[in-house]
Design a protein around this motif. Structure first.
Motif, PDB file in Angstrom:
ATOM      1  N   ARG A 253       0.837  -1.133   0.046  1.00 36.06           N
ATOM      2  CA  ARG A 253      -0.044  -0.052   0.086  1.00 36.06           C
ATOM      3  C   ARG A 253       1.068   1.335  -0.033  1.00 36.06           C
ATOM      4  O   ARG A 253       1.967   1.328   0.452  1.00 36.06           O
ATOM      5  CB  ARG A 253      -0.826  -0.079   1.129  1.00 36.06           C
ATOM      6  CG  ARG A 253      -1.822  -1.203   1.271  1.00 36.06           C
ATOM      7  CD  ARG A 253      -2.863  -1.191   2.550  1.00 36.06           C
ATOM      8  NE  ARG A 253      -3.675  -2.164   2.501  1.00 36.06           N
ATOM      9  CZ  ARG A 253      -4.367  -2.299   3.443  1.00 36.06           C
ATOM     10  NH1 ARG A 253      -4.766  -1.740   4.657  1.00 36.06           N
ATOM     11  NH2 ARG A 253      -5.236  -3.331   3.334  1.00 36.06           N
ATOM     12  N   SER A 254       0.352   2.273  -0.557  1.00 34.43           N
ATOM     13  CA  SER A 254       1.149   3.544  -0.660  1.00 34.43           C
ATOM     14  C   SER A 254       0.888   4.341   0.679  1.00 34.43           C
ATOM     15  O   SER A 254      -0.266   4.293   1.240  1.00 34.43           O
ATOM     16  CB  SER A 254       0.688   4.307  -1.926  1.00 34.43           C
ATOM     17  OG  SER A 254       1.310   5.684  -1.884  1.00 34.43           O
ATOM     18  N   LYS A 255       1.952   4.951   1.248  1.00 29.62           N
ATOM     19  CA  LYS A 255       1.801   6.014   2.176  1.00 29.62           C
ATOM     20  C   LYS A 255       1.534   7.422   1.899  1.00 29.62           C
ATOM     21  O   LYS A 255       1.303   8.100   2.908  1.00 29.62           O
ATOM     22  CB  LYS A 255       2.982   5.689   3.046  1.00 29.62           C
ATOM     23  CG  LYS A 255       3.448   4.318   3.438  1.00 29.62           C
ATOM     24  CD  LYS A 255       4.477   4.252   4.275  1.00 29.62           C
ATOM     25  CE  LYS A 255       4.811   2.711   5.154  1.00 29.62           C
ATOM     26  NZ  LYS A 255       6.121   2.753   5.669  1.00 29.62           N
ATOM     27  N   ILE A 257      -0.860   9.302  -0.664  1.00 28.74           N
ATOM     28  CA  ILE A 257      -1.624   9.476  -1.852  1.00 28.74           C
ATOM     29  C   ILE A 257      -1.928  10.851  -2.018  1.00 28.74           C
ATOM     30  O   ILE A 257      -2.226  11.943  -0.935  1.00 28.74           O
ATOM     31  CB  ILE A 257      -3.047   8.786  -1.425  1.00 28.74           C
ATOM     32  CG1 ILE A 257      -2.651   7.332  -1.293  1.00 28.74           C
ATOM     33  CG2 ILE A 257      -4.042   9.118  -2.553  1.00 28.74           C
ATOM     34  CD1 ILE A 257      -2.199   6.349  -2.420  1.00 28.74           C
ATOM     35  N   GLU A 289      -4.476   6.634  -6.512  1.00 27.03           N
ATOM     36  CA  GLU A 289      -5.036   5.708  -5.557  1.00 27.03           C
ATOM     37  C   GLU A 289      -5.183   4.466  -6.137  1.00 27.03           C
ATOM     38  O   GLU A 289      -5.900   4.049  -7.319  1.00 27.03           O
ATOM     39  CB  GLU A 289      -6.201   6.457  -4.850  1.00 27.03           C
ATOM     40  CG  GLU A 289      -6.460   5.646  -3.444  1.00 27.03           C
ATOM     41  CD  GLU A 289      -7.741   6.272  -2.711  1.00 27.03           C
ATOM     42  OE1 GLU A 289      -7.782   6.114  -1.505  1.00 27.03           O
ATOM     43  OE2 GLU A 289      -8.529   6.763  -3.407  1.00 27.03           O
ATOM     44  N   ARG A 433       1.463   3.384  -9.928  1.00 27.25           N
ATOM     45  CA  ARG A 433       1.926   4.235  -8.965  1.00 27.25           C
ATOM     46  C   ARG A 433       2.904   5.169  -9.944  1.00 27.25           C
ATOM     47  O   ARG A 433       2.758   6.517  -9.703  1.00 27.25           O
ATOM     48  CB  ARG A 433       2.551   3.423  -7.698  1.00 27.25           C
ATOM     49  CG  ARG A 433       1.245   2.920  -7.083  1.00 27.25           C
ATOM     50  CD  ARG A 433       2.051   2.495  -5.572  1.00 27.25           C
ATOM     51  NE  ARG A 433       1.321   1.505  -4.773  1.00 27.25           N
ATOM     52  CZ  ARG A 433       0.125   2.010  -4.370  1.00 27.25           C
ATOM     53  NH1 ARG A 433      -0.386   3.124  -4.450  1.00 27.25           N
ATOM     54  NH2 ARG A 433      -0.607   0.938  -3.691  1.00 27.25           N
ATOM     55  N   ASP A 454      -5.187   0.486  -1.492  1.00 27.96           N
ATOM     56  CA  ASP A 454      -5.190   1.706  -0.351  1.00 27.96           C
ATOM     57  C   ASP A 454      -6.512   1.780   0.339  1.00 27.96           C
ATOM     58  O   ASP A 454      -6.653   2.268   1.436  1.00 27.96           O
ATOM     59  CB  ASP A 454      -4.783   3.050  -1.022  1.00 27.96           C
ATOM     60  CG  ASP A 454      -3.569   2.992  -1.989  1.00 27.96           C
ATOM     61  OD1 ASP A 454      -2.465   2.407  -1.466  1.00 27.96           O
ATOM     62  OD2 ASP A 454      -3.678   3.397  -3.175  1.00 27.96           O
TER      63      ASP A 454
END
Length: 474
Positions: A253-255, A257, A289, A433, A454
């Motif tokens: 998961r991206s931290k 966004i 996202e 991403r 996310d």
């Protein structure tokens, strides 16, 4: 334990190419045999040889004994239906789309077992009631959900009470609950018979239990009790298969966004015909996202994506998309790449046409192909000449060349084996991403979604409570 079938020293080749090498196995009464391996390992070929339905151009050596009697191809064909039956991957290969579903079960009882028409219908109705399919008797296959169609196909395949059942990828493309329903049904229907199940799903193998045989490029690399082999694998290939299941993935998961909103879904309801799939659905999607969509089969996951892309009208509510340079910036990645690509053109020609039509930068192709681990040679092939994994990577390449702001990926890896599925999924997420492309990804596997998304939305939570999800049509 009574042995129903034994294969000894099977070797299959095509010219100088070996497809199966020195395969031996035994099937015992009441004990499933799982054949596990990725696409191209020879699993389905093994089933076809056992059923004596293999291509006559192949060279085969080895011995098979059914109920203790050694049999050749012609002798095994006399066992079809009454003693040996096979269920193929796709329910539509087993079921007639023009007949009512229950009549197809009754037809087997009538013409194979010799029951009267009235008795056959009664037996079919009782069988369908036993497995939660009573309401499906009068429906045609196209009116059934994926899970219901697969269970119906099992009823048809086992209606003649064959003592040995061969099943090829029975849960491909099903969500977890429907997958488990199908596995439990297979176990129940064959608890006093012989069962061989081909799968690339480790969790299906665990749920079935019994014995397991792991195939890798035509060779048996591991064999034994299913739970023992999966809990303590000895071979690197078996370990890789187990670790490729989504519940074993590391979260990605991206931290960070971006806060710019690209899509707003407000109190949306969607229906197909007279059937309302869901209502009061509200969520936003931010630029870049990754949003995961899960839910039971037929609850409207694909319909939601189609509505967002403007291909389906909503019953109520509103979908607001950020203004962009046109529809080409809002794209769909299809579940089955074979159906979305021409079989009459090479992949390279299709790519050249795309670049010319949209005036794209051709210099971006080589770097993207490298990131997607695509061989340059695939561009000289058509869609029928490359693997499913390569074709899905090519579809991702075409989509990302368009530099979309939003990509709807509808079960993009459900037809791939777990090792390739993990590679393709991670590559898709990473590249989305990098391009700051919002990704709405549908999957029947909540573990996969939880590992990469996310934000997660379960469409089943928005289904009308008065409606049975079994009656929904995807």
């Amino acid at each position: 334990m009574s042995e129903l079938l034994r294969v000894s020293n099977l070797h299959i080749s095509m010219g100088e190419r070996t497809l199966l090498e020195n395969v031996s196995l035994a099937v015992n009464k009441g004990e499933p045999l799982v054949i596990l391996g990725q696409t191209g390992s020879g699993k389905s070929l093994l089933l076809k040889w056992i059923m004596a339905s293999i291509d006559s151009a192949l060279s085969c050596t080895g011995e098979i004994a059914v109920h203790g009697e050694v049999m050749n191809m012609a002798q095994r064909r006399t066992l079809w239906g009454k003693q040996m039956a096979m269920l193929s991957q796709e329910p539509m290969s087993t079921l007639d789309p023009l007949m009512k579903s229950g009549e197809q079960v009754a037809e087997v009882s009538r013409f194979v077992l010799g029951h009267s028409a009235q008795q056959a219908r009664l037996m079919a109705q009782q069988e369908l009631e036993r497995y939660g399919l009573a309401q499906a008797y009068q429906k045609r296959v196209g009116q059934l959900s994926g899970g219901m169609a697969q269970r119906m196909a099992i009823c048809v395949s086992t209606a003649a009470n064959a003592s040995i059942i061969l099943v090829d990828e029975p849960t491909k493309g099903l969500d977890v609950s429907r997958r488990d329903d199908v596995v439990d049904m297979l176990r129940d229907k064959t608890k006093n018979d012989g069962l061989i199940v081909v799968t690339h799903d480790v969790e299906v193998a665990q749920r079935l239990g019994g014995q397991i045989l792991v195939l890798h490029y035509g060779k048996v690399v591991e064999q034994g009790q299913t739970q023992q082999v999966l809990a303590h694998p000895q071979q690197e290939y078996t370990k890789k298969l187990i670790h490729s299941t989504p519940k074993n993935w590391a979260q990605s998961r991206s931290k960070d966004i971006a806060q710019e909103r690209i899509l707003s879904v407000e109190n949306v309801a969607i229906q197909r015909g007279k059937q309302k799939l869901f209502d009061s659905l509200t969520f936003d999607v931010q630029q870049g996202e990754i949003v995961g969509i899960v839910g039971d089969s037929g609850c409207g996951k694909s319909s939601l994506g189609d509505a967002i892309l403007g291909h389906l009208k909503v019953s109520s509510g509103e979908i607001v998309r950020q203004k962009t340079q046109g529809k080409a910036k809002w794209l769909k990645l299809y579940q089955d790449p074979f159906t979305s690509l021409s079989q009459h053109l090479t992949l390279g020609k299709m790519l050249d046409d795309l670049i010319a039509l949209h005036k794209l930068d051709a210099s971006r192709v080589a770097p993207l192909m490298k990131k997607l681990a695509l061989r340059e040679q695939v561009l000289t092939c058509n869609s029928s000449q490359v693997s499913g994994g390569e074709l899905q990577r090519f579809s991702i390449l075409r989509a990302l060349l368009m530099e979309p702001v939003f990509l709807f990926a509808d079960e993009p890896t459900s037809r791939l084996d777990p090792i390739i599925a993990k590679e393709v999924t991670m590559q898709l997420v990473q590249l989305a991403r990098e391009q700051n492309c919002s990704l709405l990804i549908v999957s029947h596997d909540p573990d996969l979604i939880n590992a990469i998304a996310d934000k997660v939305i379960n469409i089943s939570d928005y289904a009308p409570q008065a409606v049975s999800l079994q009656e929904c049509v995807a």
